[in-house]
Design an enzyme around this catalytic site. Structure first.
Site, PDB file in Angstrom:
ATOM      1  N   ARG A  53     -41.419   0.699  81.338  1.00  0.00           N
ATOM      2  CA  ARG A  53     -40.500   0.773  80.190  1.00  0.00           C
ATOM      3  C   ARG A  53     -40.180   2.165  79.687  1.00  0.00           C
ATOM      4  O   ARG A  53     -39.461   2.319  78.698  1.00  0.00           O
ATOM      5  CB  ARG A  53     -41.014  -0.079  79.021  1.00  0.00           C
ATOM      6  CG  ARG A  53     -41.108  -1.531  79.356  1.00  0.00           C
ATOM      7  CD  ARG A  53     -41.481  -2.347  78.154  1.00  0.00           C
ATOM      8  NE  ARG A  53     -41.630  -3.729  78.588  1.00  0.00           N
ATOM      9  CZ  ARG A  53     -42.134  -4.672  77.857  1.00  0.00           C
ATOM     10  NH1 ARG A  53     -42.537  -4.417  76.646  1.00  0.00           N
ATOM     11  NH2 ARG A  53     -42.236  -5.886  78.328  1.00  0.00           N
ATOM     12  N   ASP A  54     -40.710   3.218  80.288  1.00  0.00           N
ATOM     13  CA  ASP A  54     -40.388   4.571  79.794  1.00  0.00           C
ATOM     14  C   ASP A  54     -40.461   5.590  80.930  1.00  0.00           C
ATOM     15  O   ASP A  54     -41.136   6.598  80.830  1.00  0.00           O
ATOM     16  CB  ASP A  54     -41.337   4.950  78.662  1.00  0.00           C
ATOM     17  CG  ASP A  54     -40.863   6.183  77.892  1.00  0.00           C
ATOM     18  OD1 ASP A  54     -39.651   6.490  77.919  1.00  0.00           O
ATOM     19  OD2 ASP A  54     -41.707   6.843  77.264  1.00  0.00           O
ATOM     20  N   ILE A  55     -39.759   5.308  82.015  1.00  0.00           N
ATOM     21  CA  ILE A  55     -39.762   6.232  83.143  1.00  0.00           C
ATOM     22  C   ILE A  55     -38.782   7.356  82.845  1.00  0.00           C
ATOM     23  O   ILE A  55     -37.592   7.119  82.622  1.00  0.00           O
ATOM     24  CB  ILE A  55     -39.393   5.514  84.456  1.00  0.00           C
ATOM     25  CG1 ILE A  55     -40.451   4.456  84.752  1.00  0.00           C
ATOM     26  CG2 ILE A  55     -39.264   6.513  85.602  1.00  0.00           C
ATOM     27  CD1 ILE A  55     -40.107   3.548  85.877  1.00  0.00           C
TER      28      ILE A  55
END
Length: 76
Positions: A53-55
């Site tokens: 969810r936060d690449i």
């Protein structure tokens, strides 16, 4: 009573955001290596049922010794 904990290896190096800021754009070969490594990481996470969810560049650590990528900030 044992509690839950997360252990991560120490990665000597910089995150991708720092590398690009200091050195400029990556070569095609460097990008392809990074994408290969990231696809292996993401396939492994997917098989384990983990969604990142936060690449982003600041969550990708490049090892100083060989430039291989490590994904951080899994939000676990």
């Amino acid at each position: 009573e044992a509690g839950s904990y997360l252990v991560m290896e120490y990665v000597a190096g910089k995150n991708l955001d720092e590398v690009i800021t200091a050195s400029g754009p990556m070569t095609e070969a460097e990008v392809l290596t990074l994408l290969r490594d990231m696809s292996v990481v993401l396939m492994s996470l997917h098989r384990s049922g983990v969604i990142h969810r936060d690449i982003k560049p600041s969550n990708l650590l490049l090892r100083a010794d060989d430039g291989r990528v490590k994904l951080t900030d899994l939000g676990i």
